[in-house]
Design a protein around this motif. Structure first.
Motif, short mmCIF file in Angstrom:
data_model
loop_
_atom_site.label_atom_id
_atom_site.label_comp_id
_atom_site.label_asym_id
_atom_site.label_seq_id
_atom_site.Cartn_x
_atom_site.Cartn_y
_atom_site.Cartn_z
N GLY A 106 -45.12 16.10 5.45
CA GLY A 106 -46.25 15.43 4.83
C GLY A 106 -47.51 15.48 5.68
O GLY A 106 -47.52 16.00 6.80
N ILE A 107 -48.58 14.92 5.16
CA ILE A 107 -49.87 14.92 5.84
C ILE A 107 -49.84 13.89 6.97
O ILE A 107 -49.25 12.82 6.84
N LYS A 108 -50.51 14.22 8.08
CA LYS A 108 -50.56 13.33 9.24
C LYS A 108 -52.01 13.11 9.68
O LYS A 108 -52.83 14.03 9.61
N SER A 109 -52.27 11.91 10.17
CA SER A 109 -53.53 11.62 10.85
C SER A 109 -53.23 11.51 12.34
O SER A 109 -52.56 10.57 12.78
N TRP A 110 -53.71 12.48 13.11
CA TRP A 110 -53.39 12.58 14.53
C TRP A 110 -54.57 12.13 15.39
O TRP A 110 -55.67 12.67 15.25
N PRO A 111 -54.36 11.20 16.32
CA PRO A 111 -55.40 10.94 17.31
C PRO A 111 -55.49 12.13 18.26
O PRO A 111 -54.48 12.60 18.80
N VAL A 112 -56.66 12.64 18.47
CA VAL A 112 -56.84 13.81 19.33
C VAL A 112 -56.29 13.53 20.72
O VAL A 112 -55.62 14.39 21.32
N LYS A 113 -56.54 12.32 21.24
CA LYS A 113 -56.08 11.98 22.59
C LYS A 113 -54.56 12.05 22.70
O LYS A 113 -54.03 12.52 23.72
N VAL A 114 -53.85 11.61 21.67
CA VAL A 114 -52.39 11.65 21.68
C VAL A 114 -51.90 13.09 21.71
O VAL A 114 -50.98 13.45 22.47
N VAL A 115 -52.49 13.93 20.90
CA VAL A 115 -52.07 15.33 20.84
C VAL A 115 -52.34 16.04 22.16
O VAL A 115 -51.51 16.81 22.65
N GLU A 116 -53.47 15.76 22.76
CA GLU A 116 -53.81 16.41 24.03
C GLU A 116 -52.83 16.03 25.14
O GLU A 116 -52.54 16.84 26.03
N GLN A 117 -52.31 14.80 25.08
CA GLN A 117 -51.46 14.31 26.17
C GLN A 117 -49.97 14.48 25.91
O GLN A 117 -49.17 14.40 26.85
N MET A 118 -49.57 14.73 24.68
CA MET A 118 -48.14 14.78 24.37
C MET A 118 -47.50 16.04 24.96
O MET A 118 -48.17 17.06 25.20
N ARG A 119 -46.20 15.96 25.17
CA ARG A 119 -45.41 17.12 25.63
C ARG A 119 -44.16 17.16 24.76
O ARG A 119 -43.19 16.44 25.01
N ASP A 134 -38.48 17.40 17.93
CA ASP A 134 -39.39 16.81 16.94
C ASP A 134 -40.37 15.87 17.63
O ASP A 134 -40.17 15.48 18.78
N PHE A 135 -41.43 15.51 16.90
CA PHE A 135 -42.39 14.55 17.41
C PHE A 135 -41.89 13.11 17.31
O PHE A 135 -42.27 12.26 18.09
N CYS A 136 -41.05 12.84 16.33
CA CYS A 136 -40.88 11.48 15.84
C CYS A 136 -40.24 10.52 16.83
O CYS A 136 -40.41 9.31 16.72
N LYS A 170 -31.67 18.40 12.60
CA LYS A 170 -32.35 17.18 13.03
C LYS A 170 -31.76 15.92 12.40
O LYS A 170 -31.68 14.87 13.06
N MET A 171 -31.33 16.02 11.14
CA MET A 171 -30.76 14.84 10.49
C MET A 171 -29.36 14.52 10.99
O MET A 171 -28.80 13.47 10.65
N SER A 172 -28.79 15.39 11.81
CA SER A 172 -27.47 15.14 12.38
C SER A 172 -27.54 14.49 13.76
O SER A 172 -26.51 14.22 14.37
N LEU A 173 -28.74 14.25 14.25
CA LEU A 173 -28.93 13.73 15.60
C LEU A 173 -29.09 12.22 15.60
O LEU A 173 -29.49 11.61 14.61
N ILE A 174 -28.79 11.63 16.73
CA ILE A 174 -29.07 10.21 16.97
C ILE A 174 -30.01 10.13 18.16
O ILE A 174 -29.69 10.63 19.24
N ASP A 175 -31.18 9.54 17.95
CA ASP A 175 -32.21 9.47 18.99
C ASP A 175 -32.53 10.86 19.55
O ASP A 175 -32.79 11.03 20.74
N GLY A 176 -32.47 11.85 18.68
CA GLY A 176 -32.86 13.20 19.06
C GLY A 176 -31.83 14.00 19.80
O GLY A 176 -32.12 15.09 20.28
N ALA A 177 -30.60 13.51 19.87
CA ALA A 177 -29.56 14.22 20.60
C ALA A 177 -28.29 14.32 19.76
O ALA A 177 -28.01 13.43 18.94
N PRO A 178 -27.52 15.40 19.93
CA PRO A 178 -26.27 15.53 19.18
C PRO A 178 -25.23 14.52 19.67
O PRO A 178 -25.29 14.04 20.80
#
Length: 251
Positions: A106-119, A134-136, A170-178
């Motif tokens: 879906g569509i996202k509204s991204w703060p530029v500062k968050v995107v610049e700093q994320m890894r 994933d980002f989530c 991704k839907m098989s993961l818990i907290d992003g891990a198998p």
């Protein structure tokens, strides 16, 4: 109360190799002639940083290339009193194959500062597996239930397969891990229900069987045979493309 029209933010179309990208971008320009485009940047983290670099506003609206945007989206406003400068706003999209409605694609509204700093994804630290897929799990989302786009990720057999495969993992993961197979029953109920739908619904749609197969294969590989592959490769479109060519290619 401070409400800012969505049209006051830069809008960036983010494309990589989607077969329907040109068609969808042309559709977006009909509705939003000032939309910008970032194209062909490998890696989800890098692609979003490239989009942020195009933005002249402190937030930008990111639109994935497989999206067809509802014209009503351009008449909404963001209430800045109800969000922080670090919140990512996510509007639901309806999946063309299985009619699932959630944040995926879906569509996202991204703060530029968050995107610049994320890894995240290809830029994520090795000790942060959740960020690698994933980002989530590491970014604070505000999920809006309003549906403002149709997610058209089935224009080709490969596109549909890739969409299903990535969600099957991704839907098989818990907290992003198998997890172990015994722990699968503890998957978040919403994700578990979406996984079942990805794995069973959509055979009557264009390339829908490829999406179903991809979801089933991704689920199987991350839960049953993950010792034989690096499951974080689900983030890497080049790896998935090569996997498709070597093992599945419908030709």
């Amino acid at each position: 109360m401070s409400k800012i029209p969505i049209t006051e933010f830069d809008i960036v179309f983010i494309s990589y190799d989607e077969p329907n990208a040109e068609e969808n971008y042309a559709d977006l320009l009909d509705k939003c002639p000032w939309a910008k485009r970032s194209h062909g940047v490998w890696g989800s983290d890098a692609a979003h940083k490239a989009a942020a670099a195009l933005s002249e506003t402190d937030r930008f609206i990111g639109i994935d290339a497989d999206n067809i945007v509802d014209p009503d989206f351009f008449s909404i406003e963001i209430d800045t009193d109800k969000i922080t400068e670090l919140d990512v706003i996510s509007w639901a999209g309806r999946n063309e194959v299985n009619s699932l409605v959630y944040g995926n694609g879906g569509i996202k509204s991204w703060p530029v500062k968050v995107v610049e700093q994320m890894r995240t994804h290809e830029a994520a630290p090795e000790d942060s597996p959740s960020s690698q897929v994933d980002f989530c799990w590491d970014i604070h989302y505000i999920q809006m239930n309003n549906i403002y786009s149709q997610v058209m990720n089935n224009a080709s057999p490969y596109q549909a397969f890739r969409a299903g495969f990535r969600e099957g993992v991704k839907m098989s993961l818990i907290d992003g891990a198998p997890v172990s197979r015994e722990q699968l029953k503890h998957i978040h109920r919403g994700n578990y229900n979406r996984l079942l739908i990805w794995c069973s619904v959509g055979a009557d749609t264009l390339n829908g069987l490829w999406a179903v197969y991809g979801a089933r294969l991704g689920c199987h590989m991350v839960n049953v045979s993950r010792e034989t592959w690096e499951w974080t490769n689900v983030r890497d479109f080049e790896w998935i493309t090569q996997f498709w060519k070597d093992n599945i290619n419908d030709k």
